[in-house]
Design a protein around this motif. Sequence first.
Motif, PDB file in Angstrom:
ATOM      1  N   THR A   1      93.309  33.207  21.107  1.00 35.30           N
ATOM      2  CA  THR A   1      92.200  32.705  21.832  1.00 35.30           C
ATOM      3  C   THR A   1      91.386  31.926  20.931  1.00 35.30           C
ATOM      4  OG1 THR A   1      92.257  34.789  22.967  1.00 35.30           O
ATOM      5  CG2 THR A   1      90.282  33.308  23.161  1.00 35.30           C
ATOM      6  N   GLU A   2      90.532  30.764  21.276  1.00 39.05           N
ATOM      7  CA  GLU A   2      89.740  29.905  20.361  1.00 39.05           C
ATOM      8  C   GLU A   2      88.246  30.384  20.963  1.00 39.05           C
ATOM      9  OE1 GLU A   2      91.460  26.298  18.073  1.00 39.05           O
ATOM     10  OE2 GLU A   2      91.895  26.177  20.405  1.00 39.05           O
ATOM     11  N   PHE A   3      87.530  30.851  19.960  1.00 36.75           N
ATOM     12  CA  PHE A   3      86.080  31.083  20.402  1.00 36.75           C
ATOM     13  C   PHE A   3      85.381  29.711  20.036  1.00 36.75           C
ATOM     14  CE2 PHE A   3      87.756  35.217  19.806  1.00 36.75           C
ATOM     15  CZ  PHE A   3      87.570  35.648  21.062  1.00 36.75           C
ATOM     16  N   GLY A   4      84.053  29.489  20.896  1.00 37.66           N
ATOM     17  CA  GLY A   4      83.296  28.478  20.577  1.00 37.66           C
ATOM     18  C   GLY A   4      83.638  27.295  20.709  1.00 37.66           C
TER      19      GLY A   4
ATOM     20  N   MET B   1      82.606  30.615  28.028  1.00 38.53           N
ATOM     21  CA  MET B   1      82.179  31.744  28.727  1.00 38.53           C
ATOM     22  C   MET B   1      83.435  32.525  29.169  1.00 38.53           C
ATOM     23  SD  MET B   1      78.953  30.384  30.700  1.00 38.53           S
ATOM     24  CE  MET B   1      78.862  31.501  32.129  1.00 38.53           C
ATOM     25  N   LYS B   2      84.456  31.739  29.642  1.00 37.90           N
ATOM     26  CA  LYS B   2      85.611  32.198  29.873  1.00 37.90           C
ATOM     27  C   LYS B   2      86.456  32.921  28.775  1.00 37.90           C
ATOM     28  CE  LYS B   2      88.995  29.770  32.184  1.00 37.90           C
ATOM     29  NZ  LYS B   2      89.289  28.891  32.770  1.00 37.90           N
ATOM     30  N   THR B   3      86.280  32.486  27.535  1.00 36.68           N
ATOM     31  CA  THR B   3      86.940  33.005  26.404  1.00 36.68           C
ATOM     32  C   THR B   3      86.268  34.538  26.388  1.00 36.68           C
ATOM     33  OG1 THR B   3      85.441  32.009  24.820  1.00 36.68           O
ATOM     34  CG2 THR B   3      87.733  31.281  25.269  1.00 36.68           C
ATOM     35  N   LEU B   4      85.180  34.906  26.540  1.00 43.25           N
ATOM     36  CA  LEU B   4      84.480  36.068  26.331  1.00 43.25           C
ATOM     37  C   LEU B   4      84.920  37.085  27.506  1.00 43.25           C
ATOM     38  CD1 LEU B   4      80.643  35.211  26.167  1.00 43.25           C
ATOM     39  CD2 LEU B   4      82.250  35.587  24.433  1.00 43.25           C
ATOM     40  N   VAL B   5      85.562  36.641  28.650  1.00 39.01           N
ATOM     41  CA  VAL B   5      86.164  37.719  29.303  1.00 39.01           C
ATOM     42  C   VAL B   5      87.230  38.678  28.671  1.00 39.01           C
ATOM     43  CG1 VAL B   5      87.745  38.202  31.341  1.00 39.01           C
ATOM     44  CG2 VAL B   5      85.646  36.477  31.351  1.00 39.01           C
TER      45      VAL B   5
END
Lengths: 266, 274
Positions: A186-189, A197-201
């Motif tokens: 997963t890559e954040f930011g 926002m989807k990566t926060l799930v």
Amino acid sequence: MNKLIIGRYLPGTSLLHILDARAKLIAGFYFIFILFFAEDWPAYILLWSFTFWVMHLSGVHFKTYIRGVRPLIWLILFTVCLQVLFTAGGEIYFEWGPVTISQFGIVSGIYIFFRFVMIIFISTVITLTTKPIDLTEAIHFLLKPLRIFKIPVEEISIMLSIALRFIPNLLDETQKIMDAQKARGTEFGKGSLFQQMKTLVPIFLPLFVSSLNRAEEVANVMEVRGYQPNARRSSFRKLRWKWADTLSLVIMIFLTVGLLIMNTIV
Amino acid sequence: MVLDSTNPIIEVKDVSFRYDLRSSTETLSSINFSVQKGEWVAIIGNNGSGKSTLAGILLGLYKPQFGSVTIAGYELNEETKWEIRKRMGIVFQNPDNQFIGSTVEDDVAFGLENLNMPYEQMKMRVYEALHMVDMYDYRHADPTRLSGGQKQRVAIAGLLALQPEILLLDEAFVMLDPKSRKDLLKTLQKLKSRHQLTIISITHDMNEAASSDRIIVLKNGTISSIGTPKEVFSKELDFEAPFTEKLRRILQMKGRNVPNTYMSEEEMVEWLWK
């Protein structure tokens, strides 16, 4: 997370650190209350000098306070703009439909700005110099009269203190989950706002699950260690009211008198 | 209630329990055992053998469908469970989730606050307990500044402050390094002999089990054997045995003339020196 100054405690040995949490809480709320009675610049000067004096007493660097204001600056400027644009009176510099920029508007905008910043400064002084647990204890004490209305004050205060107690654990856990998801690719930011926002799930789901498990375990521990809601409990933490605490409230009275005098000058 | 010294402090009679009433598999079935005052009993078994469920039942967190549990003279039920909890404490596996207070001394005091104990007495008990586990110097520290072993010490202090008769350890030392494990076991041994503590430890660590007086082996929800470490380790061969037992078995395989039963560390050293 490290940027947030509001609600943070910085250990220290200043006079303000030693003051009773109840005294600080009462004085703080009282200061915010009398702030609204300041009508003119002499009163503001008095209140500002008081604020600076208290900030100096806390022994915390001035920059820290500025950092505390920063996350709220847009909210403040927005309020100031509303005030400037929609207050009429005095000399009018610009008019367009309901929008007017007037002398009174600008003046009250400036006052509101300073009032806001002062409120933030003073509340930051309180949280920076008071341990969160002492603050909850003080809230517990000050809410006690509400017991007459059948409000579960004890339960609220124990809830608050447990919530505070587990904040570092939850931060740790968030970090761990983020690392785990990063390891899975997963890559954040990155990407559009929606993608971010989807990566926060994949962070929040495991975090919720583990928090619920933790909550159940903590509840079991509390029960086994004999905690019964509604039962009478004694308290190991003792707040001690000292002469300095009384003195701090007396200073608040002097400040009020000073404010009333200043209001009559102009 | 005065305890007859011949009466066991814990008596579990014919206890059966299942989490899901619709299924026919019982997590625990017909468990019978008793523990004497001042005894150290280890409960071992593989994952899913029902060890932690048994702890939950002893604490009154789960209610067995059949059978009865008597602790310190009280038959365990909804009314007596608070009385029993005054006499029995538990240390769980996760050191973080049992740290309720915001500093060490607050946490140790938590159980005492629940008893509505006056401040002065509380202060004495808290400091006494912290001295017992060697954590007095950390009394103002918050949990983020403590290691796992130190947090478990605080958890034990929290129990000792209540001056319990029974201490339950539910895999309490799993998250600790070998050294803190050893230190804590030593501390507990000392406390046990000094205060006539009854200790029940649920564990995977065979070395911890070996230092107990008696071992109960759980298998699929039933007791498969019960006895002294000597008896149990020579009988139950499919368990990862403690170090001395492993050594003994290897020596035996190599045709050395070792005794046929389990030996404690001292006995083994004695035998090797012969």
